[in-house]
Each structure stands twice: as structure tokens, then as C-alpha cells.
Write a protein that holds these residues in place. Structure first.
Motif, PDB file in Angstrom:
ATOM      1  N   PRO A 294      -2.978  -2.413  17.613  1.00 39.80           N
ATOM      2  CA  PRO A 294      -3.151  -1.691  16.343  1.00 39.80           C
ATOM      3  C   PRO A 294      -2.628  -0.263  16.404  1.00 39.80           C
ATOM      4  CG  PRO A 294      -5.162  -2.855  16.972  1.00 39.80           C
ATOM      5  CD  PRO A 294      -4.245  -2.920  18.150  1.00 39.80           C
ATOM      6  N   THR A 295      -2.524   0.288  17.618  1.00 42.55           N
ATOM      7  CA  THR A 295      -2.021   1.647  17.779  1.00 42.55           C
ATOM      8  C   THR A 295      -0.601   1.778  17.262  1.00 42.55           C
ATOM      9  OG1 THR A 295      -3.378   1.857  19.764  1.00 42.55           O
ATOM     10  CG2 THR A 295      -1.636   3.500  19.459  1.00 42.55           C
ATOM     11  N   TYR A 296       0.153   0.701  17.343  1.00 44.43           N
ATOM     12  CA  TYR A 296       1.551   0.732  16.946  1.00 44.43           C
ATOM     13  C   TYR A 296       1.806  -0.087  15.679  1.00 44.43           C
ATOM     14  CZ  TYR A 296       1.836   2.548  21.635  1.00 44.43           C
ATOM     15  OH  TYR A 296       1.642   3.312  22.764  1.00 44.43           O
ATOM     16  N   THR A 297       0.768  -0.271  14.878  1.00 39.77           N
ATOM     17  CA  THR A 297       0.884  -1.068  13.665  1.00 39.77           C
ATOM     18  C   THR A 297       0.334  -0.294  12.470  1.00 39.77           C
ATOM     19  OG1 THR A 297       0.580  -3.097  14.947  1.00 39.77           O
ATOM     20  CG2 THR A 297       0.292  -3.267  12.577  1.00 39.77           C
ATOM     21  N   VAL A 298       1.083  -0.321  11.380  1.00 38.69           N
ATOM     22  CA  VAL A 298       0.646   0.297  10.125  1.00 38.69           C
ATOM     23  C   VAL A 298       0.667  -0.780   9.061  1.00 38.69           C
ATOM     24  CG1 VAL A 298       1.112   2.048   8.381  1.00 38.69           C
ATOM     25  CG2 VAL A 298       1.644   2.519  10.785  1.00 38.69           C
ATOM     26  N   LEU A 299      -0.461  -0.996   8.392  1.00 40.18           N
ATOM     27  CA  LEU A 299      -0.499  -1.979   7.319  1.00 40.18           C
ATOM     28  C   LEU A 299       0.392  -1.533   6.170  1.00 40.18           C
ATOM     29  CD1 LEU A 299      -4.290  -2.945   7.135  1.00 40.18           C
ATOM     30  CD2 LEU A 299      -2.395  -4.389   7.904  1.00 40.18           C
ATOM     31  N   LEU A 300       1.127  -2.470   5.594  1.00 39.50           N
ATOM     32  CA  LEU A 300       1.968  -2.146   4.454  1.00 39.50           C
ATOM     33  C   LEU A 300       1.081  -1.767   3.277  1.00 39.50           C
ATOM     34  CD1 LEU A 300       4.863  -2.130   3.266  1.00 39.50           C
ATOM     35  CD2 LEU A 300       4.471  -4.491   2.557  1.00 39.50           C
ATOM     36  N   PRO A 301       1.289  -0.579   2.692  1.00 39.28           N
ATOM     37  CA  PRO A 301       0.445  -0.151   1.561  1.00 39.28           C
ATOM     38  C   PRO A 301       0.550  -1.135   0.402  1.00 39.28           C
ATOM     39  CG  PRO A 301       1.784   1.661   2.390  1.00 39.28           C
ATOM     40  CD  PRO A 301       2.291   0.422   3.055  1.00 39.28           C
ATOM     41  N   ASN A 302      -0.574  -1.378  -0.275  1.00 38.01           N
ATOM     42  CA  ASN A 302      -0.619  -2.274  -1.416  1.00 38.01           C
ATOM     43  C   ASN A 302      -1.415  -1.644  -2.539  1.00 38.01           C
ATOM     44  OD1 ASN A 302       0.723  -4.866  -0.820  1.00 38.01           O
ATOM     45  ND2 ASN A 302      -0.709  -4.917   0.900  1.00 38.01           N
ATOM     46  N   PRO A 303      -0.957  -1.821  -3.772  1.00 39.13           N
ATOM     47  CA  PRO A 303      -1.770  -1.355  -4.912  1.00 39.13           C
ATOM     48  C   PRO A 303      -3.015  -2.221  -5.020  1.00 39.13           C
ATOM     49  CG  PRO A 303       0.132  -2.596  -5.685  1.00 39.13           C
ATOM     50  CD  PRO A 303       0.316  -2.423  -4.200  1.00 39.13           C
ATOM     51  N   SER A 304      -4.145  -1.604  -5.255  1.00 36.41           N
ATOM     52  CA  SER A 304      -5.409  -2.336  -5.204  1.00 36.41           C
ATOM     53  C   SER A 304      -5.511  -3.448  -6.224  1.00 36.41           C
ATOM     54  CB  SER A 304      -6.579  -1.360  -5.410  1.00 36.41           C
ATOM     55  OG  SER A 304      -6.421  -0.680  -6.645  1.00 36.41           O
ATOM     56  N   SER A 305      -4.877  -3.261  -7.388  1.00 36.57           N
ATOM     57  CA  SER A 305      -5.009  -4.275  -8.431  1.00 36.57           C
ATOM     58  C   SER A 305      -3.714  -5.021  -8.715  1.00 36.57           C
ATOM     59  CB  SER A 305      -5.508  -3.621  -9.722  1.00 36.57           C
ATOM     60  OG  SER A 305      -4.619  -2.592 -10.122  1.00 36.57           O
ATOM     61  N   SER A 306      -2.775  -4.921  -7.809  1.00 38.88           N
ATOM     62  CA  SER A 306      -1.497  -5.609  -8.021  1.00 38.88           C
ATOM     63  C   SER A 306      -1.677  -7.113  -7.923  1.00 38.88           C
ATOM     64  CB  SER A 306      -0.476  -5.155  -6.979  1.00 38.88           C
ATOM     65  OG  SER A 306       0.668  -5.973  -7.022  1.00 38.88           O
ATOM     66  N   PRO A 307      -0.994  -7.880  -8.787  1.00 41.13           N
ATOM     67  CA  PRO A 307      -1.081  -9.336  -8.694  1.00 41.13           C
ATOM     68  C   PRO A 307      -0.666  -9.864  -7.334  1.00 41.13           C
ATOM     69  CG  PRO A 307      -0.026  -8.676 -10.754  1.00 41.13           C
ATOM     70  CD  PRO A 307      -0.171  -7.443  -9.930  1.00 41.13           C
ATOM     71  N   SER A 308       0.252  -9.129  -6.686  1.00 44.24           N
ATOM     72  CA  SER A 308       0.737  -9.610  -5.393  1.00 44.24           C
ATOM     73  C   SER A 308      -0.164  -9.208  -4.232  1.00 44.24           C
ATOM     74  CB  SER A 308       2.149  -9.063  -5.134  1.00 44.24           C
ATOM     75  OG  SER A 308       2.123  -7.659  -5.044  1.00 44.24           O
TER      76      SER A 308
END
Length: 590
Positions: A294-308
Motif C-alpha cells: 500500500p505504500t506504493y499504491t494510490v487509489l484512483l480518485p472517484n466521484p462519490s456519486s458517479s454512476p461508474s
């Protein structure tokens, strides 16, 4: 083995997976991308002369044939020896490549650029290479053409390298729009469908870190530097431009575009350069293996209410830093060493690319990344201006040159301003008018950007007057300032052209013989913050020189002179807030 050699070997080590990442696809893909197959040719000395060549002659009345050695005289790009010396200086420090003028085409419109790019992708068989600031989330057709190419050609490999901040920044209406919320989301299905043959790398400038990284609003992250190089390669074809891949750049945003129809050596160079920069970029992955730290991983940002956002694929998508031994915010020293060694390696093989006797055009890639300490553009454009100055030390007819310079943003780097004002050459500078500036009418502080450029431009004009370099229309000497404006269009072109200044020159030789073209805006920001790639190109090809000359004429057609009357007009008044921002040093971030 020296330290730079070791670092270079690490940068181009394509037989093993980067440390910290155990994913099969990238390691196999790298092998195809770093191969220097079928190199083209370029000399270190006298690159514009053609020497003794074996020529076969035969007679219809005789069955005997003989081989004679003769000197083939080719026209010089410019007769003054300063430019012959310049070509030698450039080849002594930079990688050099060659081509015939008829193997190079200058595209003239956004529509031609888009059409050519799609054509290239559709005929791709082996490799697609895309480097840009970002891809617009509306560009479904472009992405679909790449997906089709990958589907139809099992051997095809595709690599993207884009800017981290711009490509992960969520669109303002991402919650309600049917479009993907960011460039990364747009490309995610390609990564999932072709995990072994499609890579998306996102370069993040190391300038923004520490406390600043925490307090700077996301919208302004790009103010500390971006990945700005624009090159688009397919098999052995290359497009170099300043244009990004978004709808405005394909419709009504004017830029420059140069298409190398077949230059495998240049594309191999760009592929290897891309591979080197992946050491300092995040890899987009649709579902990272559990063992990735996890030290070398960043979650891809997502809009909280996006359909995707509810998609399991989207929720798992991450950005992976490839190497545990390189800090993601402190890699400048390491990158400078590998880049320097990389450039030296390609420069040392210049002679191996100098054997084609039909070459009349030479070009030298220059990398500028102030945040990494690499300043090739700055150093080599100083050499160009020195050659210009030397051409004026001769009274010989036709020895002098004129200069045309353009940028969508009048934020000329301080050293370039000095070179223009110190030069004896007649120089025309064209910038975007406020209405042709991409920030015109925008919200927030960015709405002040066109005013900031007006302030910088007017100050430069006053300095030119003070230095006795004001434009004299009757004599055709001095520094001429013009602004480009076309109804409904914005202006993003940048570059330099050198042409013989003698009015007695024939039309075939009065056109430009040298140009600077690429991603750099010639601005303080480009020189100090962004990572850029551009070409210095010299040619004696009549057809290519004609095309370069036509570029300048086309830009001039939609340009008009500006001066004191302009700055004093009511619609060009600079607000106090714009004055404050420039006074605070925002010029360097524009």
C-alpha cells in the motif's frame, strides 16, 4: 562501470519487472519498445554536406560500366558559416537524426492533426506511443480506434505517458455526466481488456511535495509542474506537436504539427525515452495484486456519486509506483543522472546515423525539465541566437537572417527576452490576443491570466523601445509585436523560424531553413517547471523550407500589430488584482 552508466542500464533494463511491481504485462511490453531497429542516419561533422559517393555509370553503346567517386553538391540551409558551426555544436551535445524533406510534412490545421492521428492508429501493427498532458474525457472515438487496433493486431503494444494531476483530476460535473470522470477512467477499460499489451503511465512532477502538497487545492496542483511533452508514434511514424488530445485541439485551437512519415530511429528514441520516464511515473492498474505494498499504491480518485464509481473495477483501480528504491517525490537527482546518460548514449551513436547520402534535413531533440535540472532547450537556443549574431558580423549579401517567434502565452523566459533584445536581427513575435487565450472568460483566478499576459507584453514592449529595438516599419528592423486572433478560435502555436533576411534572395531560398518546434511555450514555466520535448531542425529541402515559410505567412494572416495604442485602450486595462498576482511572481507559473 560509472554511476551514470549503471543508472542508464537500470533505466533501460527491459528484461525484468520494476522492483516493487510484479506484473507480467509491462516487462514483456518494454522489450518491444526499446529496440533500436533500422536506425536512420546523422553525422556529427558537416551534417549538411554530401561527400564522395560511389556512382555507377553505364553507356547504352558499351557493355562496360565503371564506378566513380564524386562529390555531390547539395545546397546549404544557409550560406553563412555560423550555421554550419551551429550544426556541429548541436551534434556534439545532442542526439541527431536525419531525413529527407519529402519524408516530413507540416500539418496546418487541428482537423488535419486529428485525421492524421486516427489514420496512423488504424494502420498500426506493432506499436502505438502516446505522450501528452492529457486526453479529453470526450475522446471516445480516439480511444475506440486504439481498442480496435489492439483487437485486430495481437502483436500490437500501446503505451501512454500523461500528466498525473491533469489525468486524475475529476471533471466538475463528473457526478452527473455520462462521460468518464477523468482521463484515467477513460483509459481504464483498455488496461483491463489488454493488461499485457496496454500501459498507462502518469508522471507526477516532484516539485509539489511536503506541506505544499497538503495545502494546495487540487485545481492548482499543475502550477508546480506538469508532464508537457507531446509525441505520438505508430510503428515507424511520428507526430511531434504542442497539441494535447482533446476536442478543442482537434477543432478550433491552432497549434503546430510535424509528421515524420517514416523514421524508425526517431520513434525508437522516443520509445526508449518514454520507458526511462516510467521509472518516475505511476502505473494505472485495474486491479493490483494483493502483494503490492500500500505504500506504493494510490487509489484512483472517484466521484462519490458517479454512476461508474459503484463499479468493482473502478473502485479497485489504483496507481502503482514502480520502484521501492526511488522515492516518488524525491527522484530529481536519479532522473537527471539517467537522462544525462541516456542523451549521451544516443549522441555517441550519431555517426551511425550519418550514412544516408540523400538526407537534407537534420533535427536534434532537446529535453527541458527545470525541476530535474535538465536544461537542454535553454543551452541550445542560446547557441542558435549566437549563430544569428555571428551572421550579422559579415557584410556579405544574404548572410543575415530574420527571426519569427511565437507562443500562445506571452510569458517569455527572461533569458529569451534578453537574447531577443540583445540580438541585431529583425524579430517578429506573435502571441495570442486576450480573446484567443485559452483562459479568456474562465472563472476564478484563471480569468486574470490574459490580463497578466497583457501586462508582461506591454512591459516587454516598453523595454524594447528603451533599448532602441522598437519596430521600424520603413526600415523593417527592430522587434515587431503582433497578436493572433480568429473568431471562435484559441491560439496555442509555439516555435521559432530563421529565414534569410536579404530581399534579393530567391523565393526558394528566402523561406525558413531552421525551426524550433515541440511542446515548449518558450515561457518561464516551460523552462523551470514543466517537462518538455522539442526539436531544433535545419533543412536545405526546398519543399520543406516552403512549408515552413508558409507556416509563418498563415500565422501572420490572422495577426495584427500591437503597441502603445493597444496598451492604453480601455479594453486592455489591467486590473489591480492582476498586477498583484504578477508582482507576487505568478509569471513563473503561467
Amino acid at each position: 562501470m560509472s554511476r551514470p552508466q549503471i543508472l542508464l542500464r537500470e533505466a533501460l533494463n527491459v528484461t525484468s519487472t520494476p522492483r516493487g511491481v510484479n506484473i507480467a504485462g509491462p516487462s514483456r511490453l518494454a522489450i518491444a519498445l526499446t529496440s533500436r531497429s533500422n536506425p536512420s542516419i546523422c553525422p556529427i561533422h558537416h551534417p549538411h554536406r554530401y561527400y564522395a559517393t560511389s556512382v555507377s555509370s553505364s553507356s547504352s553503346s558499351s557493355s562496360t560500366s565503371s564506378s566513380t567517386s564524386t562529390i555531390i553538391q547539395k545546397p546549404q540551409p544557409h550560406q553563412h558559416p555560423a550555421f554550419e558551426s551551429l550544426s556541429q555544436e548541436l551534434s556534439s551535445t545532442q542526439p541527431c537524426f536525419g531525413a529527407r524533406g519529402d519524408e516530413i510534412e507540416l500539418l496546418t490545421s487541428p482537423q488535419m492533426f486529428y485525421g492524421r492521428l486516427i489514420e496512423m492508429i488504424k494502420r498500426a501493427k506493432r506499436r502505438v506511443l502516446i505522450s501528452s498532458l492529457y486526453i479529453g474525457t470526450e475522446e471516445a472515438e480516439l480511444v475506440e480506434s486504439i481498442r480496435q487496433a489492439l483487437t485486430n493486431n495481437p502483436q500490437l503494444r500501446t503505451v501512454f505517458i500523461l500528466d498525473y494531476h491533469r489525468s486524475t483530476r475529476l471533471s466538475r460535473n463528473s457526478s452527473s455526466s455520462s462521460l468518464p470522470p477523468s482521463t484515467a477512467h477513460l483509459l481504464l477499460p483498455l488496461v483491463e481488456t489488454f493488461p499485457d499489451r496496454c500501459e498507462v503511465w502518469l508522471y507526477r512532477s516532484p516539485k509539489l511535495r511536503g506541506l505544499l502538497e497538503k495545502i494546495v487545492p487540487e485545481r492548482y496542483d499543475e502550477g508546480w509542474g506538469t508532464w508537457h511533452g507531446k509525441w505520438y508514434g505508430v510503428d515507424d511514424e511520428v507526430l511531434i506537436s504542442g497539441a494535447n488530445l482533446a476536442s478543442s485541439y482537434f477543432t478550433n485551437r491552432q497549434d503546430r504539427y510535424i509528421h515524420f512519415k517514416s523514421n524508425p530511429s526517431l520513434l525508437s528514441y522516443l520509445s526508449s525515452l518514454t520507458r526511462l520516464f516510467t521509472q518516475y511515473s505511476y502505473l494505472l492498474h485495474h486491479s493490483p495484486p494483493a502483494h503490492i505494498s500500500p505504500t506504493y499504491t494510490v487509489l484512483l480518485p472517484n466521484p462519490s456519486s458517479s454512476p461508474s464509481s459503484s463499479s468493482s473495477i473502478t473502485s479497485r483501480a489504483s496507481l502503482i509506483w514502480p520502484s521501492a528504491s526511488i522515492h516518488p517525490r524525491r527522484f530529481s537527482t536519479h532522473a537527471l543522472a539517467t537522462l544525462t546518460a541516456f542523451q549521451n548514449s544516443w549522441r555517441s551513436s550519431n555517426a551511425n546515423r550519418s550514412r544516408r547520402v540523400d538526407i537534407d534535413t537534420w533535427f536534434w531533440p532537446v529535453i527541458q525539465s527545470g525541476v530535474l535540472g535538465l536544461k537542454e532547450e535553454e543551452k541550445n537556443l542560446v547557441k542558435v541566437w549566437n549563430a544569428i549574431k555571428k551572421s550579422y558580423e559579415s557584410d556579405e549579401e544574404g548572410s543575415k537572417v530574420r527571426v519569427d517567434l511565437t507562443s500562445g502565452y506571452f510569458g517569455l523566459y527572461k533569458e529569451y527576452k534578453k537574447l531577443v533584445l540583445d540580438s541585431p536581427a529583425s524579430t517578429q513575435i506573435i502571441a495570442a490576443s486576450p480573446k484567443a487565450n485559452g483562459f479568456y472568460g474562465s472563472k476564478g483566478f484563471s480569468r486574470l491570466i490574459p490580463e497578466g499576459y497583457t501586462l508582461l507584453e506591454s512591459r516587454f514592449h516598453r523595454e524594447a523601445v528603451r533599448r532602441g529595438r522598437a519596430w521600424d516599419e520603413e526600415k523593417g528592423v527592430g522587434v515587431r509585436l503582433r497578436e493572433w486572433e480568429k473568431e471562435g478560435w484559441t491560439y496555442h502555436s509555439k516555435g521559432i523560424w530563421l529565414s534569410p533576411s536579404s530581399s534579393s534572395s530567391s523565393s526558394s531560398t528566402s523561406n525558413s531553413f531552421l525551426t524550433f518546434i515541440g511542446s515548449s511555450n518558450l515561457s518561464t514555466r516551460s523552462l523551470t517547471l514543466d517537462t518538455e520535448l522539442s526539436l531544433i531542425m535545419m533543412t536545405s529541402s526546398p519543399s520543406l523550407r516552403k512549408s515552413l515559410g508558409q507556416e509563418v505567412k498563415t500565422i501572420n494572416k490572422d495577426s495584427k500589430d500591437v503597441g502603445d495604442v493597444t496598451w492604453n485602450s480601455e479594453d486592455r486595462k489591467v486590473s489591480w488584482l492582476a498586477w498583484v498576482l504578477v508582482a507576487l511572481g505568478v509569471e513563473g507559473m503561467l
